[in-house]
Design a protein around this motif. Structure first.
Motif, PDB file in Angstrom:
ATOM      1  N   ILE A 144      -6.554   8.385   7.197  1.00 10.45           N
ATOM      2  CA  ILE A 144      -7.512   7.307   6.926  1.00 10.45           C
ATOM      3  C   ILE A 144      -7.182   6.064   7.775  1.00 10.45           C
ATOM      4  N   LYS A 167       7.546   0.480  -1.765  1.00 11.03           N
ATOM      5  CA  LYS A 167       8.966   0.828  -1.571  1.00 11.03           C
ATOM      6  C   LYS A 167       9.785  -0.443  -1.710  1.00 11.03           C
ATOM      7  N   THR A 205      -5.068   0.627  -9.590  1.00 15.41           N
ATOM      8  CA  THR A 205      -4.940   1.701 -10.570  1.00 15.41           C
ATOM      9  C   THR A 205      -6.013   2.743 -10.321  1.00 15.41           C
ATOM     10  N   ARG A 263      13.409  11.533  -5.426  1.00 17.71           N
ATOM     11  CA  ARG A 263      12.538  12.070  -6.464  1.00 17.71           C
ATOM     12  C   ARG A 263      12.816  13.555  -6.671  1.00 17.71           C
ATOM     13  N   ARG A 264      13.050  14.244  -5.572  1.00 20.89           N
ATOM     14  CA  ARG A 264      13.259  15.687  -5.632  1.00 20.89           C
ATOM     15  C   ARG A 264      14.487  16.015  -6.487  1.00 20.89           C
ATOM     16  N   ASP A 304       2.734   4.166  -6.221  1.00 23.20           N
ATOM     17  CA  ASP A 304       3.599   5.051  -5.438  1.00 23.20           C
ATOM     18  C   ASP A 304       3.612   4.674  -3.949  1.00 23.20           C
ATOM     19  N   ASP A 305       2.745   3.749  -3.548  1.00 23.78           N
ATOM     20  CA  ASP A 305       2.739   3.304  -2.148  1.00 23.78           C
ATOM     21  C   ASP A 305       3.830   2.273  -1.879  1.00 23.78           C
ATOM     22  N   GLU A 345      -5.265   9.450  -9.756  1.00 27.14           N
ATOM     23  CA  GLU A 345      -3.904   8.948  -9.529  1.00 27.14           C
ATOM     24  C   GLU A 345      -3.036   9.263 -10.748  1.00 27.14           C
ATOM     25  N   PRO A 346      -1.982  10.070 -10.577  1.00 32.15           N
ATOM     26  CA  PRO A 346      -1.091  10.300 -11.718  1.00 32.15           C
ATOM     27  C   PRO A 346      -0.389   9.000 -12.119  1.00 32.15           C
ATOM     28  N   PHE A 392      -8.878   5.748  -5.360  1.00 36.24           N
ATOM     29  CA  PHE A 392      -7.747   6.631  -5.083  1.00 36.24           C
ATOM     30  C   PHE A 392      -8.190   7.881  -4.322  1.00 36.24           C
ATOM     31  N   VAL A 438       0.466   5.456   3.805  1.00 38.13           N
ATOM     32  CA  VAL A 438       0.296   5.695   2.374  1.00 38.13           C
ATOM     33  C   VAL A 438      -1.170   5.753   1.942  1.00 38.13           C
ATOM     34  N   GLY A 455      -7.359   2.629   3.391  1.00 30.43           N
ATOM     35  CA  GLY A 455      -6.076   3.247   3.054  1.00 30.43           C
ATOM     36  C   GLY A 455      -4.947   2.259   2.853  1.00 30.43           C
ATOM     37  N   THR A 456      -5.282   1.013   2.574  1.00 32.83           N
ATOM     38  CA  THR A 456      -4.242   0.015   2.311  1.00 32.83           C
ATOM     39  C   THR A 456      -3.407   0.465   1.119  1.00 32.83           C
ATOM     40  N   GLY A 457      -2.092   0.342   1.249  1.00 32.28           N
ATOM     41  CA  GLY A 457      -1.209   0.871   0.207  1.00 32.28           C
ATOM     42  C   GLY A 457      -0.998  -0.080  -0.940  1.00 32.28           C
ATOM     43  N   LEU A 458      -1.848   0.010  -1.924  1.00 37.15           N
ATOM     44  CA  LEU A 458      -1.764  -0.937  -3.032  1.00 37.15           C
ATOM     45  C   LEU A 458      -1.442  -0.258  -4.357  1.00 37.15           C
ATOM     46  N   PHE A 459      -1.364   1.084  -4.339  1.00 34.60           N
ATOM     47  CA  PHE A 459      -1.075   1.817  -5.571  1.00 34.60           C
ATOM     48  C   PHE A 459       0.444   1.888  -5.768  1.00 34.60           C
TER      49      PHE A 459
END
Lengths: 748, 167
Positions: free
Chosen positions: B81, A28, A231, A106-107, A25-26, A183-184, B107, B40, A19-23
């Motif tokens: 996760i 900031k 991606t 975003r909202r 949207d992850d 992934e969108p 993903f 995330v 679950g490493t945040g590499l996308f």
């Protein structure tokens, strides 16, 4: 060989399972704002007013931008630049971007974009591709709505048909196919005080993104750095369209001097992003009674949507592959990419060939039946072999593993002409091929770079210009670098793909990464190996120049020394162990008047067999098993090759049986979500038997060819042929839904 | 966004830790996890409970965190996760996914891994059909699922072996 050909585990796999945040949207950034896009609600119209003021007055809004705010040129550059970044005077499809709203959250951004007031005078749109071609009144592109017309003319079809014993003529249709990457689309722009911009996001083609951003901002290429994030699936759907998102964040980021992020929601993504071109195909095929394919006539029309984007090159690939992988002396192909008032279609795994191969392979089975030959025997009499010419007149020199693929499928499956005859069970074949790389349609882009550094501790870091999109490129290229340098696989790492590291290396498309980046990487590694070998020879006192480096140890005759010792010695002597590699694809050619030339550098080949069961009462098709053989030249990593086959086969099954995106008469997509656009789930998966054939390609790294798109391409016709074999229903319009089978059974 | 602005106090367990936090009534669980805890690894693919990318375990059951409000987890336990690996290392399902080629773009992997963990907790030796059914709510567009099924089968062997050792 050491690590090439081994089933090593994916380099980045560990980061994906934790679950490493590499996308995109992850990520900031401090002070980051959020963008949303204001879109046209109508398929064709004249813009009267875009009310930006009422939006900008709202709480939390930082800015609203229209075409008036674009400092550079209002165009998304791709093949021809007809697509604006933001609509100016007119809109041409539902979902066309008109303005970008930026807000604190975003909202708030999305809510503002959805309620923006647009005054647009509605005009009658053209929705159907055949109506659009040469439409008398409505002109979306030129005077005829034709983006591109292509031809292949070979021999004399008219007299050849006269001499045929059997002629089959049919029309086929295929619908949109949506990529449905999980992934969108997502993109971030980060401005820097020196006036430069960094773009990070989901994408296949960082150099396309850079070109789009420099076009709309007017910034030089040196001031725009594009870095690919992890991606989440692409399949062609993140080839050209990420350029739109990049512009949608780049403009506000520059204006506001703050990082701006944009994430599409699923429905927005499905409405506004590219898809596989809907197609109409008319085929006339003739054979003589000895089972030889004598003549083929194909009229192929693809629905490009409102802007040209990639349609011309999609059409090129479809045209070159239009009769399937067979010898045929008399060929007449006319193909058209047409403009309609719908979302622009673009790249999707197979790139214009799955549609036309569905038709071509359905034709082959019908010819075989009429000749009284079984489908394997008829194909074998016509398959391309080394020494034969394709329909474009390209003489195939080597690496033609088509017959081997078909033989292997037959052998492994145990199929015989009278195999089945169980109630409602059928078998269907397809034999297909895929021109590897960009070919003559994109040869100006057919080059790639690589950079390699061997660090002082022996670890290796490389950069390339192509991207990892799930296919396994990082792993395959790391295997190639490890093999060339003689180090363990684990010592090799890849930098995230970044336009500042290597020269423009073209796009990650056309199954080109293994061959193109692989060869550039080899080029760089060989340069470094020469220095290391020279140093090793000196240390080991070897005069015979027979240095071997394997898995981190250097050998010369009976002497050996650890690889790192040689590196230490190079370091002590201040030698640079860094090199740039470059590769240019072998020449290709195509004559636009005759359609003759060497269309691609080489071809991958495939044979598929589908076993299905059809429920005659409901028309439902159950796929029991698919055997899928592919000549890949050399499987650098067989496990990843199987992964491409299994994944592509299931996408092909979706295209064949269930994926059915459609428009209503106003041009709106009626099923832009996963509950109405149905893709295969775990429960739809049949048994898949991946089979690998290796007919080495001399110009590929270790003999490898690209093939990642091919597994999707032959599945729809194999299933259509199997349905016919099972119950005698010939379905000529995809997808093969229960309703269509049921109706066909009632008719017959 | 639907839901009230009313602030409420949430007490629940997240990846083994006791959490005590204020939340707006309309906040979705996926946003709480991603935006406020920086977890995330939980992905959002559709926002409508159709793709399963946002799957987390709620008291051991796989649920779509895009369809849950933060307020619904009061007094319950969430595993994401990030909470699956322990000091000894990766969970057998994570290990199996990484080693058998079950990951392509990755993903959908967190959601699929958590659904697989829930399945194996419930049925340590599932049949192929049971695996297919249990994972049918998690869409994967890359792999064709074959290597995912193989990973679950391989994890099943690893865990049953491990529990036999403990017996």
């Amino acid at each position: 060989m050491g690590v090439v050909g081994k089933r090593v585990a994916r380099s980045e796999g560990i980061h994906r399972v934790t679950g490493t945040g590499l996308f995109a949207d992850d990520l900031k950034y401090h002070g980051m704002l959020h963008a949303a896009v204001v879109r046209s609600p109508v398929a064709r119209g004249i813009i009267r007013k875009i009310d930006t003021e009422s939006i900008s007055r709202r709480t939390g809004i930082n800015g609203v931008y229209t075409f008036k705010d674009i400092p550079g040129r209002n165009a998304i550059p791709i093949v021809i630049d007809d697509q604006p970044f933001l609509a100016e005077k007119s809109v041409n499809y539902i979902g066309e971007p008109v303005a970008v709203v930026v807000a604190d959250s975003r909202r708030v951004a999305r809510a503002a974009a959805q309620t923006a007031e647009l005054s647009i005078k509605k005009l009658t749109p053209v929705i159907d591709l055949l109506e659009a071609r040469n439409h008398p009144d409505i002109h979306i592109f030129g005077n005829d709505n034709i983006y591109k017309h292509m031809k292949v003319k070979r021999g004399d079809t008219e007299s050849a048909f006269k001499a045929c014993n059997v002629i089959i003529e049919n029309e086929y249709r295929t619908p949109y196919q949506e990529h449905a990457y999980i992934e969108p689309q997502a993109m971030i722009a980060i401005p820097f005080p020196d006036g430069s911009l960094e773009i990070r996001g989901a994408m296949q083609c960082p150099f396309y993104v850079r070109k789009a951003v420099t076009t709309i901002t007017g910034l030089p290429e040196s001031k725009v750095r594009v870095i690919q994030c992890a991606t989440g699936g692409a399949f062609g759907g993140k080839e050209d369209v990420p350029s739109l998102l990049a512009c949608q964040v780049a403009l506000p980021a520059l204006k506001l001097q703050k990082p701006v992020k944009l994430l599409y929601d699923r429905t927005e993504d499905m409405i506004s992003m590219s898809k596989r071109h809907p197609a109409w195909i008319r085929c006339k095929s003739g054979a003589s009674k000895d089972g030889v394919l004598r003549a083929a006539e194909v009229e192929y029309v693809i629905d490009g949507g409102a802007y040209a984007t990639l349609s011309a090159v999609v059409l090129f690939r479809g045209t070159a592959h239009s009769i399937g992988p067979y010898r045929c002396e008399n060929v007449d192909v006319d193909s058209y990419a047409v403009a309609t008032n719908k979302v622009p279609c673009g790249a999707f795994r197979g790139f214009g060939s799955p549609q036309v191969l569905f038709a071509a392979e359905s034709q082959m089975d019908q010819l075989a039946a009429r000749l009284g030959l079984d489908p394997v025997e008829f194909r074998k009499r016509n398959l391309l072999r080394a020494g034969d010419e394709t329909i474009t007149g390209q003489k195939l020199k080597s690496s033609v593993g088509l017959q081997q693929s078909l033989d292997k499928v037959v052998r492994v499956s145990g199929w015989t002409p009278d195999a089945n005859k169980n109630e409602n069970i059928g078998f269907g074949f397809s034999t297909i091929y895929y021109g590897v790389g960009l070919g003559a349609g994109g040869k100006h882009l057919a080059r790639t770079g690589a950079r390699v550094i061997v660090h002082e501790d022996g670890s290796v870091l490389f950069s390339v210009g192509t991207t990892e999109i799930g296919q396994g490129m990082i792993t395959v290229l790391s295997q190639i670098a490890a093999e060339e340098l003689g180090v363990p696989f684990e010592w090799v790492s890849m930098m995230p793909t970044d336009t500042s590291r290597v020269p423009d290396s073209g796009p990650t498309v056309a199954s080109r990464s293994t061959t193109m980046s692989g060869n550039a990487l080899k080029d760089a590694c060989i340069k470094i190996r020469n220095i290391i070998d020279e140093e090793a020879a000196e240390i080991l006192d070897d005069q015979n120049e027979n240095i071997i480096i394997d898995n981190g140890t250097v050998y010369a005759g009976n002497n050996e020394i650890p690889f790192v010792k040689v590196i230490e010695s190079c370091t002590a002597k201040r030698k640079s162990l860094s090199a740039e590699g470059w590769h240019i694809a072998p020449p290709t050619s195509f004559d636009n008047d005759t359609g003759q030339g060497d269309a691609y550098v080489t071809y991958a080949w495939s044979a598929n067999l589908a076993k299905v069961k059809v429920d005659k009462l409901t028309g439902e098709v159950m796929v029991l098993r698919i055997w899928s053989a592919h000549d890949v030249g050399k499987a650098i990593n067989p496990s990843l090759v199987e992964g491409q086959i299994e994944g592509g086969v299931l996408q092909g099954l979706g295209f064949a049986l269930m994926e059915d995106m459609a428009n209503d008469p106003t041009g709106a997509i009626i099923n832009p979500e996963f509950s109405t656009y149905i893709i295969p789930t775990a429960e739809d998966q049949p048994a898949i038997v991946p089979l690998i054939i290796e007919e080495p390609y001399p110009d590929g790294p270790f003999g490898a060819k690209g093939f990642g798109e091919q597994p999707l391409m032959g599945i729809a016709p194999a299933i259509a042929n199997a349905v016919f074999d099972a119950v005698g229903a010939r379905i000529k319009q995809l997808p093969i839904t229960p309703e269509k089978v049921w109706r066909a059974l009632r008719k017959s | 966004m639907a839901g009230s602005k009313e602030i409420m106090r949430l007490k629940f367990k997240l990846n083994g830790q006791d959490i005590n936090i204020d939340a707006a009534g309309g906040e979705r669980l996926v946003d709480l996890l991603r935006e406020r805890f920086d977890l995330v690894g939980t992905k959002e693919g559709c926002g409508k409970g159709e793709c399963g990318a946002c799957t987390v375990l709620l008291d051991g059951e796989p649920i779509c965190s895009c369809l849950m409000l933060s307020s619904q987890v009061i007094g319950r336990e969430i595993i994401t996760i990030e909470g699956l690996a322990d000091k000894k290392g990766l969970h057998p399902v994570q290990k199996a996914f990484s080693e058998t080629g079950a990951v392509q773009c990755g993903f959908c992997s967190p959601g699929l891994i958590l659904s697989s963990v829930a399945l194996l907790n419930d049925k340590p030796k599932p049949s192929r059909e049971e695996i297919k059914k249990a994972l049918s709510g998690n869409l994967c567009r890359c792999t064709g699922y074959e290597k995912i099924f193989e990973a679950v089968e391989s994890a099943s062997k690893m865990t049953t072996k491990r529990s036999r050792k403990h017996d």
